[in-house]
Motif scaffolding. Structure first.
Motif, PDB file in Angstrom:
ATOM      1  N   UNK A  24      -9.695 -12.168  -2.083  1.00 29.21           N
ATOM      2  CA  UNK A  24     -10.332 -11.832  -0.804  1.00 29.21           C
ATOM      3  C   UNK A  24      -9.569 -10.723  -0.089  1.00 29.21           C
ATOM      4  N   UNK A  25      -8.249 -10.762  -0.172  1.00 28.82           N
ATOM      5  CA  UNK A  25      -7.424  -9.829   0.582  1.00 28.82           C
ATOM      6  C   UNK A  25      -7.290  -8.454  -0.066  1.00 28.82           C
ATOM      7  N   UNK A  26      -7.394  -8.381  -1.385  1.00 30.96           N
ATOM      8  CA  UNK A  26      -7.150  -7.097  -2.059  1.00 30.96           C
ATOM      9  C   UNK A  26      -8.167  -6.024  -1.690  1.00 30.96           C
ATOM     10  N   UNK A  27      -9.325  -6.419  -1.199  1.00 37.07           N
ATOM     11  CA  UNK A  27     -10.325  -5.425  -0.799  1.00 37.07           C
ATOM     12  C   UNK A  27      -9.793  -4.522   0.318  1.00 37.07           C
ATOM     13  N   UNK A  28      -8.935  -5.058   1.165  1.00 39.75           N
ATOM     14  CA  UNK A  28      -8.435  -4.267   2.294  1.00 39.75           C
ATOM     15  C   UNK A  28      -7.517  -3.129   1.855  1.00 39.75           C
ATOM     16  N   UNK A  29      -6.439  -3.397   1.101  1.00 43.54           N
ATOM     17  CA  UNK A  29      -5.621  -2.256   0.690  1.00 43.54           C
ATOM     18  C   UNK A  29      -6.375  -1.277  -0.212  1.00 43.54           C
ATOM     19  N   UNK A  30      -7.258  -1.780  -1.056  1.00 42.37           N
ATOM     20  CA  UNK A  30      -8.040  -0.881  -1.910  1.00 42.37           C
ATOM     21  C   UNK A  30      -8.844   0.083  -1.037  1.00 42.37           C
ATOM     22  N   UNK A  31      -9.512  -0.455  -0.036  1.00 42.50           N
ATOM     23  CA  UNK A  31     -10.321   0.362   0.868  1.00 42.50           C
ATOM     24  C   UNK A  31      -9.460   1.351   1.645  1.00 42.50           C
TER      25      UNK A  31
END
Length: 190
Positions: A24-31
């Motif tokens: 769920x959290x990895x979407x943020x740094x990727x973005x």
């Protein structure tokens, strides 16, 4: 006798409502890392310093959110039994992500002093961002492999388990015939 009830992957230790937090959290740094690259390129093409600042702050937030996402990811990795291939894949995924954070951290250090300049040079910002995003894509492949191939953080139904061609047996204690072994692969009738 082998206990197949424990074959569903139970590696994800940090969950909310039985859903692993790390994915769920990895979407943020990727973005934010992708936004960093795009913003620096837009600045280089258009010259509006606002895009340089957007790239810089996206970079900062990307590093912070990557470090936050790393905590449940690391705790999940600790739960993977050492004898499984997923443990090695997890190490590659983790090391590459640490390299990504280091690259974008260096980018912050280099670009930060120029944040209030009228026309800072975007060359190094773009170069570091490209290297960081490419490394992130490679790391993402290993993260995808952990989920897709090794089913880390995935709860399989009994039907899905029965169809698995190469499940690795996970059992807390050895049975009367020694340590657990993978079950016989399912073969579809011809």
């Amino acid at each position: 006798m082998l206990d197949f009830r424990h074959m569903a992957t139970l590696y994800s230790k940090i969950k909310v409502l039985d859903h692993p937090i790390h994915p769920m959290l990895v979407a943020f740094p990727i973005t934010f890392f992708a936004t960093t690259l795009v913003a620096f390129v837009v600045y280089a093409v258009g010259g509006d310093v606002l895009w340089y600042r957007i790239g810089f702050w996206a970079n900062v937030v990307g590093v912070v959110t990557a470090l936050i996402a790393a905590i449940p990811g690391f705790l999940d990795w600790l739960g993977i039994p050492a004898h499984l291939e997923a443990k090695r894949v997890g190490v590659l995924h983790m090391m590459l992500n640490l390299i990504v954070v280091a690259i974008f951290g260096i980018n912050i250090g280099i670009q930060g002093p120029h944040i209030n300049e009228f026309a800072p040079s975007p060359v190094l910002a773009i170069l570091l961002s490209v290297v960081g995003v490419v490394t992130l894509l490679i790391s993402g492949y290993f993260g995808w492999t952990l989920v897709q191939t090794h089913h880390v953080g995935v709860n399989l139904s009994r039907e899905q388990e029965a169809l698995e061609p190469h499940r690795e047996m996970v059992k807390s204690s050895p049975g009367p015939h020694g340590p657990p072994t993978p079950h016989t692969p399912y073969r579809r009738p011809m």
